[in-house]
Design a protein around this motif. Structure first.
Motif, short mmCIF file in Angstrom:
data_model
loop_
_atom_site.label_atom_id
_atom_site.label_comp_id
_atom_site.label_asym_id
_atom_site.label_seq_id
_atom_site.Cartn_x
_atom_site.Cartn_y
_atom_site.Cartn_z
N ALA A 1 26.45 24.40 46.32
CA ALA A 1 27.82 24.70 46.76
C ALA A 1 28.09 24.10 48.13
N ASP A 2 27.11 24.22 49.04
CA ASP A 2 27.27 23.63 50.38
C ASP A 2 27.37 22.11 50.29
N LEU A 3 26.58 21.51 49.43
CA LEU A 3 26.63 20.05 49.27
C LEU A 3 27.99 19.61 48.74
N ASP A 4 28.54 20.37 47.79
CA ASP A 4 29.84 20.02 47.23
C ASP A 4 30.94 20.16 48.27
N ARG A 5 30.83 21.20 49.11
CA ARG A 5 31.89 21.45 50.10
C ARG A 5 31.80 20.52 51.30
N HIS A 6 30.55 20.30 51.78
CA HIS A 6 30.40 19.64 53.08
C HIS A 6 29.74 18.26 53.02
N GLY A 7 29.02 17.97 51.94
CA GLY A 7 28.33 16.69 51.84
C GLY A 7 26.91 16.75 52.37
N VAL A 8 26.13 15.75 52.00
CA VAL A 8 24.70 15.74 52.32
C VAL A 8 24.46 15.71 53.83
N GLN A 9 25.15 14.85 54.54
CA GLN A 9 24.86 14.69 55.97
C GLN A 9 25.20 15.95 56.76
N ARG B 1 8.32 14.56 55.74
CA ARG B 1 9.46 13.89 55.11
C ARG B 1 10.50 13.50 56.17
N SER B 2 10.99 12.28 56.05
CA SER B 2 12.02 11.82 56.98
C SER B 2 13.38 12.37 56.56
N ARG B 3 14.34 12.23 57.45
CA ARG B 3 15.70 12.67 57.14
C ARG B 3 16.24 11.92 55.91
N ASP B 4 15.93 10.63 55.83
CA ASP B 4 16.38 9.85 54.67
C ASP B 4 15.75 10.36 53.37
N ASP B 5 14.47 10.74 53.44
CA ASP B 5 13.80 11.28 52.25
C ASP B 5 14.50 12.56 51.78
N VAL B 6 14.79 13.44 52.72
CA VAL B 6 15.43 14.71 52.37
C VAL B 6 16.84 14.46 51.85
N ALA B 7 17.55 13.53 52.47
CA ALA B 7 18.90 13.21 52.02
C ALA B 7 18.88 12.68 50.58
N ALA B 8 17.90 11.83 50.28
CA ALA B 8 17.80 11.29 48.92
C ALA B 8 17.50 12.41 47.92
N ALA C 1 20.68 14.43 47.36
CA ALA C 1 21.61 13.68 46.52
C ALA C 1 21.17 13.71 45.06
N ALA C 2 19.84 13.63 44.85
CA ALA C 2 19.32 13.67 43.48
C ALA C 2 19.57 15.03 42.84
N LEU C 3 19.39 16.11 43.61
CA LEU C 3 19.66 17.45 43.09
C LEU C 3 21.14 17.60 42.72
N GLN C 4 21.98 17.07 43.57
CA GLN C 4 23.42 17.15 43.33
C GLN C 4 23.81 16.37 42.07
N ALA C 5 23.24 15.17 41.93
CA ALA C 5 23.54 14.35 40.76
C ALA C 5 23.03 15.00 39.48
#
Length: 369
Positions: A196-204, A217-224, A227-231
């Motif tokens: 829900a937070d990802l849908d409202r506010h976005g990954v960043q 894990r780097s920030r990019d790793d976590v962001a990916a 995004a995969a969970l959201q997809a």
């Protein structure tokens, strides 16, 4: 309990049997580079192997089995076809059952190359069947390639299929993923809130609110990953019909010919498994030509899912039914994909198996009583 000297003497007899069947004797180092095994199995292998360190060679593992180093040897300079046999100790950590040995001897037979995989499968199986014929063991067979084909035939995303494929050899994790991808298991509340937070506010924005970075894990790793969970959450579940077909396959335990007939029925609705069934038919024909009674040969579709993860086709094991406390006396299977990995893209057909001399000795002593 047999002494080590007695076990070695039995191993020599089995080793001679393999040599007399046309195999070239080979040996491998007891200490193996950990990097190769970690690349193949991931960090999970540390729970099953003894790891040490060398100041010049880096991390090393006491040989957990022979197949990987024998494949490396063959891919470096082996001919085609080639048959190898070996004898020696392997080492496996035991964290749950103190009665299981952490060091034991294996005798193995491996067949590389050739242009008839079904005949090669049958040759290896028949060799172990003949070797163990005095003991009246039950043979179990399976086909990891069938399961891989069934997963690839699911109408879902490539990422979901890749996740299921990766966990074929971890039945509980596979089951949990199938339940999740099929929409059968409830989404945890924590994940609902995250999505829900990802849908409202976005990954960043979610990452910014999470606080400082901790761990490897780097920030990019976590962001990916987010995004995969959201997809994945946006994807429809795997259909009930397909989940049930896959479960039908996984639970199948029958004699081989009956199993093949049942699988042919399933293939009407899951055509992706049809090539695997054609290979199974060819293998049964080749086994029959070797004198194996395929009318009585057991097939268990999930067999081999808790063994080493390099098997990707036919798998087998021989069991003493009167001694359910004993592990398989012999086991093996096909591992074509392993040759591609260790051959740096060059692959050859490969199948093999191992036998435990101390178990053969135990059965020999019991038979003599």
């Amino acid at each position: 309990m047999a002494s080590k000297a007695q076990t070695l003497a039995q191993a020599e007899r089995l080793f001679a049997f393999c040599r007399n069947s046309g195999a070239q004797p080979v040996q491998t180092a007891v200490l193996q580079p950990a990097e190769t095994l970690l690349d193949l199995y991931g960090e999970d292998i540390r729970a099953r192997a003894y790891v040490t360190s060398d100041p010049l060679r880096g991390e090393q593992m006491l040989r957990p089995d022979f197949t990987v180093p024998v494949v490396q040897m063959h891919m470096d300079d082996g001919g085609d076809p080639a048959r190898y046999t070996y004898m020696g100790e392997v080492f496996r950590r035991q964290e749950r059952d103190p009665n299981r040995p952490n060091e034991y001897i294996q005798v193995g037979y491996e067949l590389f190359g050739g242009d008839d995989p079904a005949a090669a499968d049958a040759e290896v199986f028949a060799l172990f069947s003949e070797m163990l014929s005095p003991f009246g063991l039950r043979a179990a067979t399976g086909d990891i390639g069938l399961l891989l084909a069934a997963v690839q035939g699911l109408a879902t995303t490539d990422k979901r299929k890749a996740a299921l494929t990766r966990h074929i050899w971890r039945p509980r994790r596979f089951r949990a993923l199938l339940e999740r991808f099929g929409g059968r298991s409830p989404v945890p509340e924590s994940r609902k809130r995250l999505l829900a937070d990802l849908d409202r506010h976005g990954v960043q924005a979610v990452l910014d609110a999470a606080g400082p970075e901790i761990g490897l894990r780097s920030r990019d790793d976590v962001a990916a990953r987010l995004a995969a969970l959201q997809a994945d959450a946006a994807e429809p579940p795997i259909s009930v019909a397909q989940v049930e077909l896959l479960e039908d396959i996984l639970s199948l335990r029958e004699t081989s010919l009956n199993a093949l007939a049942h699988l042919r029925d399933i293939a009407v609705d899951m055509p992706a498994i049809a090539p695997a069934l054609d290979r199974m038919q060819a293998r049964l024909d080749a086994l029959a030509a070797q004198g194996i009674d395929v009318d009585l040969l057991d097939f268990e579709a999930s067999y081999g899912r808790t063994t080493m993860e390099y098997y990707d086709g036919f798998v087998f094991g021989f069991y003493a039914e009167g001694r359910p406390d004993l592990p398989p006396v012999a086991s093996g299977g096909r591992y074509d994909a392993l040759t591609r990995i260790l051959g740096r893209g060059r692959a050859v057909p490969a199948v093999g198996g191992v036998v435990r001399p101390e178990l053969v000795l135990t059965l020999t002593e019991e038979t003599a009583q």
